[in-house]
Write a protein that holds these residues in place. Structure first.
Motif, mmCIF file in Angstrom:
data_model
loop_
_atom_site.group_PDB
_atom_site.id
_atom_site.type_symbol
_atom_site.label_atom_id
_atom_site.label_comp_id
_atom_site.label_asym_id
_atom_site.label_seq_id
_atom_site.Cartn_x
_atom_site.Cartn_y
_atom_site.Cartn_z
ATOM 1 N N ASN A 1 0.808 -1.219 0.000
ATOM 2 C CA ASN A 1 0.000 0.000 0.000
ATOM 3 C C ASN A 1 0.841 1.267 0.000
ATOM 4 O OD1 ASN A 1 -2.235 -1.625 0.028
ATOM 5 N ND2 ASN A 1 -2.728 -1.281 2.180
ATOM 6 N N LEU A 2 2.149 1.115 0.172
ATOM 7 C CA LEU A 2 3.040 2.271 0.135
ATOM 8 C C LEU A 2 3.498 2.611 -1.283
ATOM 9 C CD1 LEU A 2 5.147 1.359 3.271
ATOM 10 C CD2 LEU A 2 3.589 3.319 3.077
ATOM 11 N N LYS A 3 3.429 1.660 -2.180
ATOM 12 C CA LYS A 3 3.931 1.881 -3.530
ATOM 13 C C LYS A 3 3.203 3.018 -4.248
ATOM 14 C CE LYS A 3 5.307 -0.577 -7.735
ATOM 15 N NZ LYS A 3 5.383 -1.907 -8.404
ATOM 16 N N PRO A 4 1.855 3.058 -4.252
ATOM 17 C CA PRO A 4 1.177 4.170 -4.923
ATOM 18 C C PRO A 4 1.441 5.509 -4.239
ATOM 19 C CG PRO A 4 -0.315 2.321 -4.593
ATOM 20 C CD PRO A 4 0.890 2.060 -3.760
ATOM 21 N N ALA A 5 1.650 5.488 -2.929
ATOM 22 C CA ALA A 5 1.965 6.728 -2.221
ATOM 23 C C ALA A 5 3.304 7.282 -2.684
ATOM 24 C CB ALA A 5 1.983 6.478 -0.710
ATOM 25 N N LYS A 6 4.287 6.404 -2.799
ATOM 26 C CA LYS A 6 5.610 6.820 -3.269
ATOM 27 C C LYS A 6 5.539 7.319 -4.710
ATOM 28 C CE LYS A 6 10.044 7.322 -2.771
ATOM 29 N NZ LYS A 6 10.555 8.361 -1.841
ATOM 30 N N GLN B 1 1.271 -10.132 4.762
ATOM 31 C CA GLN B 1 1.670 -9.525 3.496
ATOM 32 C C GLN B 1 1.367 -10.507 2.362
ATOM 33 O OE1 GLN B 1 3.052 -6.346 3.610
ATOM 34 N NE2 GLN B 1 2.839 -6.441 5.838
ATOM 35 N N PRO B 2 0.946 -10.010 1.191
ATOM 36 C CA PRO B 2 0.749 -10.909 0.054
ATOM 37 C C PRO B 2 2.050 -11.644 -0.276
ATOM 38 C CG PRO B 2 -0.213 -8.770 -0.386
ATOM 39 C CD PRO B 2 0.581 -8.620 0.877
ATOM 40 N N PRO B 3 1.978 -12.942 -0.547
ATOM 41 C CA PRO B 3 3.204 -13.721 -0.752
ATOM 42 C C PRO B 3 4.023 -13.302 -1.965
ATOM 43 C CG PRO B 3 1.247 -15.009 -1.310
ATOM 44 C CD PRO B 3 0.767 -13.767 -0.633
ATOM 45 N N ASP B 4 3.388 -12.691 -2.953
ATOM 46 C CA ASP B 4 4.111 -12.332 -4.178
ATOM 47 C C ASP B 4 4.557 -10.875 -4.191
ATOM 48 O OD1 ASP B 4 1.538 -11.393 -4.313
ATOM 49 O OD2 ASP B 4 1.310 -11.748 -6.461
ATOM 50 N N CYS B 5 4.367 -10.149 -3.085
ATOM 51 C CA CYS B 5 4.746 -8.736 -3.025
ATOM 52 C C CYS B 5 6.008 -8.589 -2.184
ATOM 53 C CB CYS B 5 3.600 -7.899 -2.446
ATOM 54 S SG CYS B 5 2.131 -7.879 -3.484
ATOM 55 N N THR B 6 7.148 -8.724 -2.826
ATOM 56 C CA THR B 6 8.425 -8.684 -2.102
ATOM 57 C C THR B 6 9.247 -7.438 -2.409
ATOM 58 O OG1 THR B 6 9.466 -9.973 -3.872
ATOM 59 C CG2 THR B 6 8.549 -11.201 -2.006
ATOM 60 N N ASP B 7 8.796 -6.610 -3.335
ATOM 61 C CA ASP B 7 9.509 -5.382 -3.672
ATOM 62 C C ASP B 7 9.389 -4.392 -2.510
ATOM 63 O OD1 ASP B 7 10.757 -3.251 -4.892
ATOM 64 O OD2 ASP B 7 9.085 -2.786 -6.239
ATOM 65 N N ARG B 8 10.519 -3.824 -2.099
ATOM 66 C CA ARG B 8 10.509 -2.838 -1.022
ATOM 67 C C ARG B 8 11.239 -1.555 -1.443
ATOM 68 N NH1 ARG B 8 7.212 -6.024 0.204
ATOM 69 N NH2 ARG B 8 7.165 -7.410 2.027
ATOM 70 N N THR B 9 11.466 -1.381 -2.729
ATOM 71 C CA THR B 9 12.255 -0.243 -3.205
ATOM 72 C C THR B 9 11.539 1.087 -3.023
ATOM 73 O OG1 THR B 9 11.405 -0.553 -5.465
ATOM 74 C CG2 THR B 9 13.476 -1.654 -4.891
ATOM 75 N N PHE B 10 10.243 1.057 -2.802
ATOM 76 C CA PHE B 10 9.455 2.279 -2.668
ATOM 77 C C PHE B 10 9.296 2.708 -1.202
ATOM 78 C CE2 PHE B 10 6.956 -1.545 -3.433
ATOM 79 C CZ PHE B 10 6.284 -1.671 -2.223
ATOM 80 N N ILE B 11 9.976 2.021 -0.300
ATOM 81 C CA ILE B 11 9.879 2.317 1.132
ATOM 82 C C ILE B 11 11.061 3.183 1.550
ATOM 83 C CG2 ILE B 11 9.952 1.315 3.449
ATOM 84 C CD1 ILE B 11 8.515 -1.144 2.238
ATOM 85 N N ASP B 12 10.766 4.322 2.171
ATOM 86 C CA ASP B 12 11.823 5.229 2.626
ATOM 87 C C ASP B 12 12.331 4.891 4.022
ATOM 88 O OD1 ASP B 12 11.848 6.983 0.321
ATOM 89 O OD2 ASP B 12 9.892 7.708 1.005
#
Length: 223
Positions: free
Chosen positions: A174-179, A194-205
């Protein structure tokens, strides 16, 4: 305050498993009532209802969105049922209330739940006076996080400049669209599902497992 956060004038917080720890297990009661609602609606056993519920949650953002899309469910009926739970698991959080009160600028709640439920949670936490408003699932026209239109709608409704806003959330996706629209993002990584297929964290500050402590830390940091 940290120098890189001096631009923040709008502090936006998710509700469940963000303003209280996932270990309180409050949302497990909501989750159970969602399962029961699905079982009653579809006429299936609890295991199949749980599978369907989670499928809708992962595919549509919320179980409610899936039920509305696939079964034409009345959102008020669903939300009234699943939010009919006791709140004894929650305790007042004076350190969090004190930290939020010290934040410069505006403070809002952005939740996929509804405002009456949010009000009950905030009251139990001692945060009833901490926020200007609650932007809930009705306000998003039932297009929940992480639908990008929900974030634009939030900013439009309260005249928030995304680049001057910070969003705190326990669901990493839910942070990806905010970023994407320019918000600073904070992930409360405290064990929520957390959804099992959502492992990207590059949009988290920023990442924390305790939002009250993180806020106190940034407020006490000299620049």
């Amino acid at each position: 305050m940290l120098a890189e956060l001096r631009h923040v004038r709008n502090w936006v917080f998710d509700l469940d498993n963000t303003l209280y720890p996932a270990s309180a297990n409050l949302f497990a009661h909501v989750d159970r009532r969602m399962r029961d609602y699905v079982a009653r609606l579809i006429g299936c056993g609890p295991e199949e209802a749980h599978r369907i519920q989670k499928h809708y949650f992962f595919a549509h953002g919320t179980t409610l969105s899936g039920l509305m899309a696939e079964h034409g469910v009345d959102p008020h009926d669903f939300l009234d049922y699943v939010h009919d739970i006791e709140m004894e698991a929650l305790e007042r959080n004076e350190p969090l209330a004190a930290a939020i009160a010290r934040l410069p600028g505006r403070k809002l709640v952005f939740t996929n739940g509804d405002a009456p439920y949010a009000a009950r949670v905030l009251e139990r936490l001692g945060l009833s006076e901490s926020f200007e408003a609650v932007h809930d699932i009705h306000a998003t026209a039932y297009r929940p996080k992480p639908d990008p239109t929900a974030y634009r709608g939030l900013c439009d409704a309260y005249d928030l400049a995304p680049e001057a806003s910070l969003f705190v959330e326990d669901m990493a996706r839910n942070l990806k669209p905010a970023k994407a629209i320019g918000m600073t993002t904070v992930w409360v990584n405290n064990g929520s599902e957390q959804p099992p297929d959502c492992t990207d964290r590059t949009f988290i500050d920023y990442t924390t497992n305790d939002i009250a402590q993180w806020l106190h830390d940034i407020l006490e940091t000299d620049i």
